[in-house]
Design a protein around this motif. Structure first.
Motif, PDB file in Angstrom:
ATOM      1  N   UNK A 101       0.819  -1.213   0.000  1.00 47.91           N
ATOM      2  CA  UNK A 101       0.000   0.000   0.000  1.00 47.91           C
ATOM      3  C   UNK A 101       0.849   1.257   0.000  1.00 47.91           C
ATOM      4  N   UNK A 102       2.166   1.108   0.007  1.00 42.86           N
ATOM      5  CA  UNK A 102       3.067   2.252   0.000  1.00 42.86           C
ATOM      6  C   UNK A 102       3.009   2.908  -1.390  1.00 42.86           C
ATOM      7  N   UNK A 103       2.462   4.094  -1.447  1.00 43.97           N
ATOM      8  CA  UNK A 103       2.247   4.794  -2.720  1.00 43.97           C
ATOM      9  C   UNK A 103       3.557   5.009  -3.479  1.00 43.97           C
ATOM     10  N   UNK A 104       4.629   5.340  -2.773  1.00 53.22           N
ATOM     11  CA  UNK A 104       5.915   5.596  -3.429  1.00 53.22           C
ATOM     12  C   UNK A 104       6.417   4.340  -4.142  1.00 53.22           C
ATOM     13  N   UNK A 105       6.272   3.179  -3.513  1.00 58.38           N
ATOM     14  CA  UNK A 105       6.707   1.930  -4.125  1.00 58.38           C
ATOM     15  C   UNK A 105       5.869   1.645  -5.365  1.00 58.38           C
ATOM     16  N   UNK A 106       4.559   1.836  -5.277  1.00 61.08           N
ATOM     17  CA  UNK A 106       3.685   1.592  -6.423  1.00 61.08           C
ATOM     18  C   UNK A 106       4.011   2.526  -7.584  1.00 61.08           C
TER      19      UNK A 106
END
Length: 126
Positions: A109-114
């Motif tokens: 759910x980590x936006x930066x990773x996505x």
């Protein structure tokens, strides 16, 4: 059938199930000496134990030539996980296996990773 061929025969009968009771495999022990989780990974070290390997120990060691989970070994040996942990723990104690705990799941759910994944996929398409 020669004695060597009989020894290589599995200790499992398709109709009857295991011919050797699990507590016999563990010599009556109920707890492993090494803390293992069902998803712990084990791998052979290349070291050959000086102790005589019982059938299940030898099969577990052979399966561990590549990293494998405790659950996978138990399924292949057709042993309860508790007994599988004891067998693997013996091999770890003898220096024939190493183990590591399961890796924690990634936080998806980590936006930066996505966003990084999406950027990488876009670059790959170009």
């Amino acid at each position: 059938m020669t004695a060597a061929e009989e020894q290589d025969e599995p200790l499992i009968d398709d109709d009857a199930g295991r011919l050797v009771r699990p507590y016999t495999v563990s010599n009556g022990r109920t707890r492993p000496t090494t803390a293992l989780d069902m998803l712990s990974m084990v791998r052979a070290t290349g070291s050959v134990p000086s102790a005589h390997l019982e059938h299940d120990h030898a099969r577990a060691l052979d399966m561990s030539r590549r990293p494998v989970t405790v659950a996978e070994v138990g399924a292949q040996l057709r042993l309860p996980v508790a007994i599988t942990k004891i067998v693997l723990s013996d091999l770890i104690d003898w220096g024939a296996l190493t183990s590591r705990p399961p890796l924690p799941p990634a936080d998806l759910t980590d936006r930066a990773v996505l966003e990084e994944v999406l950027d990488g996929l876009r670059r790959r398409q170009q």
